[in-house]
Design an enzyme around this catalytic site. Structure first.
Site, PDB file in Angstrom:
ATOM      1  N   LEU A 124       5.669 -41.806  -4.349  1.00  0.00           N
ATOM      2  CA  LEU A 124       5.283 -43.199  -4.632  1.00  0.00           C
ATOM      3  C   LEU A 124       5.406 -44.015  -3.353  1.00  0.00           C
ATOM      4  O   LEU A 124       6.422 -43.942  -2.671  1.00  0.00           O
ATOM      5  CB  LEU A 124       6.220 -43.801  -5.693  1.00  0.00           C
ATOM      6  CG  LEU A 124       6.012 -45.300  -5.979  1.00  0.00           C
ATOM      7  CD1 LEU A 124       4.834 -45.506  -6.922  1.00  0.00           C
ATOM      8  CD2 LEU A 124       7.266 -45.924  -6.590  1.00  0.00           C
ATOM      9  N   HIS A 130      18.488 -63.444  -9.182  1.00  0.00           N
ATOM     10  CA  HIS A 130      17.879 -62.522  -8.223  1.00  0.00           C
ATOM     11  C   HIS A 130      18.624 -61.190  -8.226  1.00  0.00           C
ATOM     12  O   HIS A 130      18.014 -60.122  -8.150  1.00  0.00           O
ATOM     13  CB  HIS A 130      17.879 -63.131  -6.817  1.00  0.00           C
ATOM     14  CG  HIS A 130      17.101 -64.403  -6.718  1.00  0.00           C
ATOM     15  ND1 HIS A 130      15.815 -64.527  -7.203  1.00  0.00           N
ATOM     16  CD2 HIS A 130      17.421 -65.626  -6.212  1.00  0.00           C
ATOM     17  CE1 HIS A 130      15.384 -65.764  -6.985  1.00  0.00           C
ATOM     18  NE2 HIS A 130      16.334 -66.453  -6.395  1.00  0.00           N
ATOM     19  N   ASP A 172       8.480 -62.699 -11.285  1.00  0.00           N
ATOM     20  CA  ASP A 172       8.840 -64.116 -11.406  1.00  0.00           C
ATOM     21  C   ASP A 172       9.787 -64.345 -12.579  1.00  0.00           C
ATOM     22  O   ASP A 172       9.777 -63.594 -13.556  1.00  0.00           O
ATOM     23  CB  ASP A 172       7.544 -64.939 -11.574  1.00  0.00           C
ATOM     24  CG  ASP A 172       7.757 -66.411 -11.279  1.00  0.00           C
ATOM     25  OD1 ASP A 172       8.787 -66.770 -10.667  1.00  0.00           O
ATOM     26  OD2 ASP A 172       6.889 -67.217 -11.663  1.00  0.00           O
TER      27      ASP A 172
END
Ligand code: IPE
Ligand code: IPE
Ligand code: MG
Length: 240
Positions: A131, A37, A20
């Site tokens: 991962l 972003h 955020d």
């Protein structure tokens, strides 16, 4: 001290992050929200690398919530365009780094072009085992639970499931996260002390780390700090 070293070895298996603060970062830099972003993309790369370096096995990133569809059209379109670009441009590197890309959420809501890119990336990285990078896209925890309840109800109605046998495993087994362990550590950037409809069921015993750092300013150091904070916690799961 030896004691400290043992603390450092407590690595969470699954880290989930509510990324955020992109909009506020852009505002601070007098830039349009989309630039925030775009700047956040670098943080994703850094955190993926850091997670691998620390030996974290699952990393879930909350990238777009079901509620985020309510944002202005240009922002939603910008985010979708960015997502498509990132999936395409980062695919080769994910392959090299041993990352398996996965996704949770209402993927059917995504624009076709994004979905196609996502499918390709998931398919091409399926064999990677270093991962698991799970993107939460058009994700909402309540809708996830509702969908699970519907599925479970259908099984009961069809006579395949005895309601008396429904337990935590039954519910967990019908969520998008059915083959993932629950997050051990939940990180939220930008200082907000809320969950915003993220993994309500799965985080019941997660340790929570909130940092005031905005997502585009979050990197390796902040990730290491969150892991160090986690390592100092005493997890009790209701025991003593
Ligand atoms: C997080 O940054 C990214 C998404 C929710 C897609 P925000 O866009 O929410 O940034 P703030 O909260 O407005 O600063
Ligand atoms: C949560 O951030 C969703 C994502 C990070 C994708 P929001 O910015 O949408 O959450 P609220 O509105 O502050 O609760
Ligand atoms: Mg926000």
């Amino acid at each position: 001290m030896a004691e400290d070293r043992s603390v450092e070895t407590k690595i969470p298996r699954h880290v989930a992050i509510i990324m955020d603060g992109n909009g506020r970062w852009a505002k601070n830099h007098r830039l349009p929200r989309l630039s925030g972003h775009e700047a956040g993309r670098k943080s994703v790369k850094k955190v993926v690398q850091a997670a691998i370096a620390h030996g974290v096995r699952y990393l879930t990133l909350y990238a777009f919530s079901v509620e985020n569809w309510q944002r202005p059209r240009e922002e939603v379109q910008g985010l979708m365009g960015l997502l498509r670009l990132v999936l395409r441009e980062e695919l080769a590197e994910m392959g090299r780094e041993g990352v398996r890309l996965r996704a949770i959420g209402r993927l059917q809501d995504l624009p076709e072009a994004v979905r196609a890119e996502l499918e390709t990336a998931m398919e091409k990285t399926r064999g990677n085992t270093k991962l698991d990078l799970i993107l939460a896209l058009s994700y909402g925890s309540r809708v996830e639970i509702i969908e699970a309840v519907k599925e479970i109800s259908k099984e009961v109605k069809a006579g395949r499931l005895d309601p008396e046998t429904i337990d935590e495993k039954t519910v967990s087994g019908h969520l998008y996260t059915r083959d993932l362990p629950d997050p051990d550590l939940l990180i939220r950037t930008s200082g907000e002390m809320r969950i915003s409809n993220f993994m309500l069921w799965q985080i019941s015993y997660a340790e929570i780390h909130v940092t005031p750092v905005l997502w585009p300013d979050f990197g390796k150091e902040q990730f290491a700090e969150a892991l160090a904070d986690y390592a100092r916690r005493e997890r009790r799961f209701g025991g003593i």
